[in-house]
Design a protein around this motif. Structure first.
Motif, PDB file in Angstrom:
ATOM      1  N   THR A  90      -0.817 -15.137   3.217  1.00  0.00           N
ATOM      2  CA  THR A  90      -0.929 -14.253   2.051  1.00  0.00           C
ATOM      3  C   THR A  90      -1.111 -15.084   0.792  1.00  0.00           C
ATOM      4  O   THR A  90      -0.371 -16.040   0.553  1.00  0.00           O
ATOM      5  N   ALA A 136      -7.052  -8.205   4.058  1.00  0.00           N
ATOM      6  CA  ALA A 136      -6.742  -7.062   3.203  1.00  0.00           C
ATOM      7  C   ALA A 136      -6.530  -7.558   1.782  1.00  0.00           C
ATOM      8  O   ALA A 136      -5.915  -8.608   1.570  1.00  0.00           O
ATOM      9  N   THR A 138      -5.233  -6.106  -2.005  1.00  0.00           N
ATOM     10  CA  THR A 138      -4.625  -5.011  -2.757  1.00  0.00           C
ATOM     11  C   THR A 138      -4.401  -5.451  -4.193  1.00  0.00           C
ATOM     12  O   THR A 138      -3.799  -6.507  -4.438  1.00  0.00           O
ATOM     13  N   TRP A 337       2.879  -1.427   1.333  1.00  0.00           N
ATOM     14  CA  TRP A 337       3.279  -2.830   1.467  1.00  0.00           C
ATOM     15  C   TRP A 337       3.752  -3.139   2.880  1.00  0.00           C
ATOM     16  O   TRP A 337       3.568  -4.265   3.376  1.00  0.00           O
ATOM     17  N   PHE A 340       0.655  -3.713   4.756  1.00  0.00           N
ATOM     18  CA  PHE A 340       0.101  -4.994   4.323  1.00  0.00           C
ATOM     19  C   PHE A 340       0.810  -6.140   5.051  1.00  0.00           C
ATOM     20  O   PHE A 340       0.160  -7.040   5.590  1.00  0.00           O
ATOM     21  N   MET A 345      -3.468  -2.738   7.740  1.00  0.00           N
ATOM     22  CA  MET A 345      -4.090  -2.062   6.595  1.00  0.00           C
ATOM     23  C   MET A 345      -5.299  -1.226   7.003  1.00  0.00           C
ATOM     24  O   MET A 345      -5.587  -0.207   6.379  1.00  0.00           O
TER      25      MET A 345
END
Length: 362
Positions: A90, A136, A138, A337, A340, A345
């Motif tokens: 991430t 993903a 966001t 979340w 995620f 997602m």
């Protein structure tokens, strides 16, 4: 003149057969020559493979050395306050709102520029699956009214100005429950250079608008770096204001990924983009050159169609004192979340299609 020497052989039926020694010598010579040629070819192929691997290593090492590192991006964040690690990687990606045409991030930035000297204009969390097959992205509205550890409640973009990367990372982790593995920052000058490095991007616009002297017509627009910058910076005359601007920023990122994917068969185009990125983006100092190479290998099969784009759910808009702010949805947010973090997602977007980035945002 022929030789009287013969050697007794047996044919395929077991019958005795005599062959001249010269014939057998010739056969043996051809066999040995064939083996030598085959071995030579294998050695040549191996040498070429090793040379190519060495070239790739040297190229990525050189480009990796171009990347500016943000020191101590995770310094001071209490270990027991951080979310648990998950599969995949991430990234917290931000764009700073400096109006300077000169670089403030990347290797061309002056040494005196501090990473947290501006507020963050773009805030995105990007998660890449462990096998690199999906990703993903966001967005979190820069005006989101959130708790900033040690600083009270404020707009989330103030965290970067208050405490640089560590405080923004801690704020985002507290808000989302998502552990941040790496941090990246780019400024407006860098974004413009990246767009120009791929020859511009194509975006669809829902309705005609204009900003900073650039007109955007309804439908498909081809934008160079300066025009793309005007596109992602616009918020006035958009129905959703800052929320629509965040969608434009995602749309531009998606267009950039699409253009990069189209250029995969053109090594020069790929090099130009990677070179521009390496010089304009700053990343945390835990992301080594080896880490960059590993990430590139993991993501080599990722295509724009494998990336989902969403925004943190919003409950409404309001004011806090003189500030216009965004209130995040405390009911819907945790569900997003969780998806995620779990890498689901695509399923989340299928169940909540209205939250996905449209093909032609305002």
């Amino acid at each position: 003149m022929t030789s009287d020497k013969t050697i007794e052989m047996r044919d395929g039926r077991g019958m005795r057969e005599e062959q001249p020694a010269e014939v057998l010598d010739a056969v043996g010579t051809r066999s040995r020559r064939g083996r030598r040629i085959l071995i030579g070819l294998l050695v040549t192929v191996l040498a070429l493979v090793l040379a190519a691997a060495a070239a790739i290593y040297m190229l990525t090492e050189s480009l990796g050395n171009n990347v500016s590192r943000v020191p101590d991006a995770f310094a001071g964040i209490p270990a027991d306050a951080r979310p648990a690690a998950s599969s995949g990687k991430t990234f917290l990606l931000i764009g700073t709102d400096t109006r300077s045409s000169d670089p403030t991030t990347g290797t061309d930035a002056p040494a005196g520029v501090q990473a947290g000297s501006q507020r963050s204009d773009v805030i995105m969390l990007a998660r890449v699956a462990a096998d690199g097959s999906a990703a993903a992205v966001t967005s979190i509205s820069r005006d989101s009214w959130v708790d900033i550890p040690g600083r009270g409640t404020n707009k989330i973009n103030a965290a970067y100005a208050f405490g640089g990367a560590p405080l923004l990372i801690q704020t985002v982790e507290s808000l989302t429950g998502v552990r941040v593995d790496h941090f990246g920052v780019i400024d407006f000058a860098g974004f413009q250079e990246m767009v120009d490095s791929v020859g511009g991007i194509d975006v669809r616009v829902a309705a005609a608008t204009s900003n900073a002297g650039v007109d955007f017509h309804e439908g498909l627009n081809h934008l160079d770096g300066a025009q793309a910058l005007a596109y992602v910076r616009q918020r006035y005359d958009l129905p959703g204001g800052d929320l629509d601007r965040a969608k434009r920023q995602q749309n531009a990122l998606k267009a950039l990924l699409t253009k990069a994917g189209d250029d995969l068969s053109h090594p020069v185009g790929v090099y130009n983009l990677v070179d521009a990125t390496s010089r304009t983006v700053s990343v945390d100092d835990t992301l080594t050159n080896g880490g960059l190479r590993d990430l590139a290998l993991e993501m080599k099969g990722l295509r724009p169609g494998g990336v989902t784009f969403t925004s943190a759910p919003v409950a409404g808009l309001g004011r806090e004192g003189a500030q216009s702010v965004v209130y995040l949805d405390e009911q819907a947010g945790p569900r997003l979340w969780a998806a995620f973090r779990d890498g689901t997602m695509a399923q989340y977007v299928a169940a909540h299609p209205a939250e996905a980035l449209s093909g032609a945002p305002h």
